[in-house]
Design a protein around this motif. Structure first.
Motif, PDB file in Angstrom:
ATOM      1  N   ALA A  91       0.821  -1.213   0.000  1.00  0.00           N
ATOM      2  CA  ALA A  91       0.000   0.000   0.000  1.00  0.00           C
ATOM      3  C   ALA A  91       0.852   1.258   0.000  1.00  0.00           C
ATOM      4  O   ALA A  91       1.868   1.339   0.695  1.00  0.00           O
ATOM      5  N   ASP A  92       0.405   2.260  -0.764  1.00  0.00           N
ATOM      6  CA  ASP A  92       1.020   3.586  -0.685  1.00  0.00           C
ATOM      7  C   ASP A  92       0.374   4.410   0.419  1.00  0.00           C
ATOM      8  O   ASP A  92       0.969   5.349   0.930  1.00  0.00           O
ATOM      9  N   TYR A  93      -0.876   4.092   0.755  1.00  0.00           N
ATOM     10  CA  TYR A  93      -1.521   4.630   1.941  1.00  0.00           C
ATOM     11  C   TYR A  93      -2.594   3.648   2.386  1.00  0.00           C
ATOM     12  O   TYR A  93      -3.050   2.796   1.609  1.00  0.00           O
ATOM     13  N   PHE A  94      -2.966   3.732   3.656  1.00  0.00           N
ATOM     14  CA  PHE A  94      -4.053   2.925   4.198  1.00  0.00           C
ATOM     15  C   PHE A  94      -5.205   3.846   4.599  1.00  0.00           C
ATOM     16  O   PHE A  94      -4.987   4.914   5.182  1.00  0.00           O
ATOM     17  N   ALA A  95      -6.412   3.424   4.282  1.00  0.00           N
ATOM     18  CA  ALA A  95      -7.617   4.104   4.741  1.00  0.00           C
ATOM     19  C   ALA A  95      -8.245   3.252   5.836  1.00  0.00           C
ATOM     20  O   ALA A  95      -8.573   2.080   5.604  1.00  0.00           O
ATOM     21  N   VAL A  96      -8.384   3.806   7.012  1.00  0.00           N
ATOM     22  CA  VAL A  96      -8.962   3.078   8.138  1.00  0.00           C
ATOM     23  C   VAL A  96     -10.463   3.348   8.120  1.00  0.00           C
ATOM     24  O   VAL A  96     -10.921   4.449   8.425  1.00  0.00           O
ATOM     25  N   ASN A  97     -11.220   2.334   7.730  1.00  0.00           N
ATOM     26  CA  ASN A  97     -12.665   2.484   7.565  1.00  0.00           C
ATOM     27  C   ASN A  97     -13.353   2.139   8.889  1.00  0.00           C
ATOM     28  O   ASN A  97     -13.473   0.971   9.249  1.00  0.00           O
ATOM     29  N   VAL A  98     -13.807   3.171   9.576  1.00  0.00           N
ATOM     30  CA  VAL A  98     -14.562   2.987  10.826  1.00  0.00           C
ATOM     31  C   VAL A  98     -15.958   3.593  10.677  1.00  0.00           C
ATOM     32  O   VAL A  98     -16.629   3.871  11.672  1.00  0.00           O
ATOM     33  N   SER A  99     -16.385   3.781   9.412  1.00  0.00           N
ATOM     34  CA  SER A  99     -17.602   4.564   9.193  1.00  0.00           C
ATOM     35  C   SER A  99     -18.634   3.910   8.288  1.00  0.00           C
ATOM     36  O   SER A  99     -19.653   4.527   7.980  1.00  0.00           O
ATOM     37  N   SER A 100     -18.394   2.683   7.846  1.00  0.00           N
ATOM     38  CA  SER A 100     -19.426   2.021   7.048  1.00  0.00           C
ATOM     39  C   SER A 100     -20.640   1.727   7.918  1.00  0.00           C
ATOM     40  O   SER A 100     -20.502   1.264   9.052  1.00  0.00           O
ATOM     41  N   PRO A 101     -21.854   1.942   7.392  1.00  0.00           N
ATOM     42  CA  PRO A 101     -23.047   1.629   8.182  1.00  0.00           C
ATOM     43  C   PRO A 101     -23.484   0.171   8.070  1.00  0.00           C
ATOM     44  O   PRO A 101     -24.491  -0.213   8.657  1.00  0.00           O
ATOM     45  N   ASN A 102     -22.717  -0.641   7.325  1.00  0.00           N
ATOM     46  CA  ASN A 102     -23.185  -1.986   6.988  1.00  0.00           C
ATOM     47  C   ASN A 102     -22.525  -3.112   7.764  1.00  0.00           C
ATOM     48  O   ASN A 102     -22.794  -4.284   7.498  1.00  0.00           O
ATOM     49  N   THR A 103     -21.645  -2.782   8.702  1.00  0.00           N
ATOM     50  CA  THR A 103     -21.080  -3.774   9.625  1.00  0.00           C
ATOM     51  C   THR A 103     -21.527  -3.399  11.025  1.00  0.00           C
ATOM     52  O   THR A 103     -21.220  -2.293  11.495  1.00  0.00           O
ATOM     53  N   PRO A 104     -22.269  -4.273  11.697  1.00  0.00           N
ATOM     54  CA  PRO A 104     -22.827  -3.924  13.013  1.00  0.00           C
ATOM     55  C   PRO A 104     -21.761  -3.424  13.987  1.00  0.00           C
ATOM     56  O   PRO A 104     -20.719  -4.049  14.166  1.00  0.00           O
ATOM     57  N   GLY A 105     -22.035  -2.263  14.592  1.00  0.00           N
ATOM     58  CA  GLY A 105     -21.162  -1.721  15.619  1.00  0.00           C
ATOM     59  C   GLY A 105     -19.942  -0.989  15.116  1.00  0.00           C
ATOM     60  O   GLY A 105     -19.220  -0.364  15.906  1.00  0.00           O
ATOM     61  N   ARG A 109     -19.379   1.760  13.450  1.00  0.00           N
ATOM     62  CA  ARG A 109     -19.281   3.208  13.626  1.00  0.00           C
ATOM     63  C   ARG A 109     -18.974   3.627  15.063  1.00  0.00           C
ATOM     64  O   ARG A 109     -18.579   4.770  15.291  1.00  0.00           O
ATOM     65  N   THR A 110     -19.129   2.708  16.025  1.00  0.00           N
ATOM     66  CA  THR A 110     -18.731   3.039  17.396  1.00  0.00           C
ATOM     67  C   THR A 110     -17.222   3.224  17.504  1.00  0.00           C
ATOM     68  O   THR A 110     -16.747   3.840  18.463  1.00  0.00           O
ATOM     69  N   LEU A 111     -16.481   2.709  16.521  1.00  0.00           N
ATOM     70  CA  LEU A 111     -15.029   2.886  16.527  1.00  0.00           C
ATOM     71  C   LEU A 111     -14.633   4.323  16.198  1.00  0.00           C
ATOM     72  O   LEU A 111     -13.460   4.677  16.281  1.00  0.00           O
ATOM     73  N   GLN A 112     -15.604   5.167  15.806  1.00  0.00           N
ATOM     74  CA  GLN A 112     -15.334   6.592  15.634  1.00  0.00           C
ATOM     75  C   GLN A 112     -15.339   7.332  16.965  1.00  0.00           C
ATOM     76  O   GLN A 112     -14.906   8.489  17.032  1.00  0.00           O
ATOM     77  N   ASP A 115     -21.265  18.053  14.128  1.00  0.00           N
ATOM     78  CA  ASP A 115     -20.027  18.836  14.120  1.00  0.00           C
ATOM     79  C   ASP A 115     -19.204  18.616  15.386  1.00  0.00           C
ATOM     80  O   ASP A 115     -17.975  18.451  15.295  1.00  0.00           O
ATOM     81  N   PRO A 116     -19.802  18.616  16.590  1.00  0.00           N
ATOM     82  CA  PRO A 116     -18.989  18.352  17.792  1.00  0.00           C
ATOM     83  C   PRO A 116     -18.337  16.975  17.765  1.00  0.00           C
ATOM     84  O   PRO A 116     -17.173  16.823  18.173  1.00  0.00           O
ATOM     85  N   ALA A 117     -19.066  15.949  17.295  1.00  0.00           N
ATOM     86  CA  ALA A 117     -18.493  14.601  17.232  1.00  0.00           C
ATOM     87  C   ALA A 117     -17.360  14.544  16.211  1.00  0.00           C
ATOM     88  O   ALA A 117     -16.325  13.903  16.440  1.00  0.00           O
ATOM     89  N   LEU A 118     -17.544  15.224  15.093  1.00  0.00           N
ATOM     90  CA  LEU A 118     -16.499  15.250  14.077  1.00  0.00           C
ATOM     91  C   LEU A 118     -15.278  16.012  14.575  1.00  0.00           C
ATOM     92  O   LEU A 118     -14.132  15.601  14.336  1.00  0.00           O
ATOM     93  N   ALA A 119     -15.487  17.101  15.285  1.00  0.00           N
ATOM     94  CA  ALA A 119     -14.373  17.861  15.844  1.00  0.00           C
ATOM     95  C   ALA A 119     -13.569  17.011  16.823  1.00  0.00           C
ATOM     96  O   ALA A 119     -12.335  17.052  16.837  1.00  0.00           O
ATOM     97  N   GLU A 120     -14.271  16.225  17.633  1.00  0.00           N
ATOM     98  CA  GLU A 120     -13.595  15.344  18.580  1.00  0.00           C
ATOM     99  C   GLU A 120     -12.797  14.275  17.844  1.00  0.00           C
ATOM    100  O   GLU A 120     -11.657  13.963  18.218  1.00  0.00           O
ATOM    101  N   LEU A 121     -13.375  13.726  16.789  1.00  0.00           N
ATOM    102  CA  LEU A 121     -12.667  12.730  15.983  1.00  0.00           C
ATOM    103  C   LEU A 121     -11.404  13.335  15.377  1.00  0.00           C
ATOM    104  O   LEU A 121     -10.339  12.702  15.379  1.00  0.00           O
TER     105      LEU A 121
END
Length: 343
Positions: free
Chosen positions: A170-184, A186-189, A227-233
């Motif tokens: 990989a030249d870069y990795f994208a850490v996917n913690v935001s798909s709505p299709n795997t149960p739970g 998005r809590t990793l955000q 926006d507050p949750a995104l700012a914290e992320l």
């Protein structure tokens, strides 16, 4: 326009109007084309070089994750004008994804709903393919996610294993913690969960890099965060040295769907395409402003024209990605966007 008026309708008739069948047939054609597709680059590609998070891109338009999960058509994408390619989302364990049907097109809304569920052959299979066939001639991103059967408390080790397996390629990795299709997933955000995950992945990346520069890690965010949750992320991402943000994933909202497609819109899954255009741009603008422009952004979501791409760049994105736009508009869209943003 030829693609929209003639080619796409024919593909859907051949696929019994099943979007996933159409996708699979398209992928088979592209995977077989391989290097033979290279001459197409003279028509589709535009040279507009840019350097972002330490990588050199021949142009700003990339293929988003989800189109070529297992890296089957890597030689074809640069020929269609893409300046970078992101494969995946791949998981440590091979998995079939969610039950079919799981992919739906909403043509009046210029949108797609998917609940694919990270269907892929697994990190080891992708690593073997990349080792044997090589990488594309443009930067390669690898989107990694959590295996569905792995409990959330073991998610960090699961991501870490995929990172280790695919690190040489990989030249870069994208850490996917935001798909709505795997149960739970998005809590990793959430702040503490994301901090633990990023700390481990960055430590692992530095270990694997040795004396070389560590491979950039990016985080893909949901458009449904406040926006507050995104700012914290973003605070967590900056603390842990993340190289960039991908904004955004698909949305659970159905705002903007044509009223005539409300029945189809009731299908569960993430929505992409035109209804996401404005929200993706708002998230890009927020990330750019919140980080003072110090954290590069890949803008993705509802890019169906050159103007859509330019507005994302104007909002603060450094690069853009396509998925639904490519599905609905065809490869000519890549050329039109490249010509618009390079002008």
């Amino acid at each position: 326009m030829l693609y929209e008026k003639l080619i796409r309708p024919v593909l859907y008739r051949l696929g019994s109007n099943d979007p996933e069948v159409v996708h699979e047939r398209t992928m088979r054609v592209l995977s077989r084309a391989g290097a033979a597709a290279a001459p197409l680059r003279r028509y589709f590609a535009v040279d507009d070089p840019v350097t972002v998070f330490g990588l050199s891109f021949p142009n700003r338009v990339g293929l988003a994750a989800g189109m070529d999960k297992d890296g089957r058509a890597l030689a074809a994408w640069p020929a269609l004008g893409f300046g970078f390619v992101e494969v995946g989302t791949v998981t440590r364990l091979a998995q079939p994804g969610n039950p079919k049907p799981r992919l739906f097109t909403l043509p009046r809304s210029e949108a797609v709903i998917n609940r694919m569920g990270f269907n892929n052959a697994g990190a080891e299979a992708l690593a073997r393919r990349l080792a044997s066939r090589g990488k594309p001639g443009v930067p390669l991103g690898v989107s990694i996610g959590k295996s569905k059967v792995v409990p959330l408390e073991e998610a960090v080790a699961d991501y870490q294993a995929s990172l280790r397996t695919l690190y040489p390629y990989a030249d870069y990795f994208a850490v996917n913690v935001s798909s709505p299709n795997t149960p739970g997933l998005r809590t990793l955000q959430d702040k503490s969960a994301l901090a633990e995950l990023l700390a481990t992945l960055q430590d692992t990346s530095r270990e694997l890099a040795g004396e070389r520069r560590p491979t950039p890690l990016l985080v893909k965010v949901a458009p449904d965060l406040t926006d507050p949750a995104l700012a914290e992320l973003l605070e967590v991402c900056e603390t842990h040295g993340v190289s960039g943000i991908i904004a955004t994933n698909t949305t659970l909202s159905r705002e903007g769907v044509d009223a005539r497609e409300r029945t189809l819109a009731a299908e569960t899954g993430g929505l992409s395409g035109r209804p996401l255009t404005a929200r993706a741009r708002d998230v890009v603008r927020f990330v750019h402003g919140e980080t003072g422009g110090k954290l590069p952004v890949i803008g993705v979501g509802g890019v169906l024209s050159g103007q859509d791409a330019q507005r994302l760049l104007d909002a603060g994105a450094s690069l853009v990605q396509l998925y639904t736009g490519l599905v609905l508009k065809g490869p000519g869209l890549v050329r039109r966007i490249n010509r618009t943003v390079a002008a």
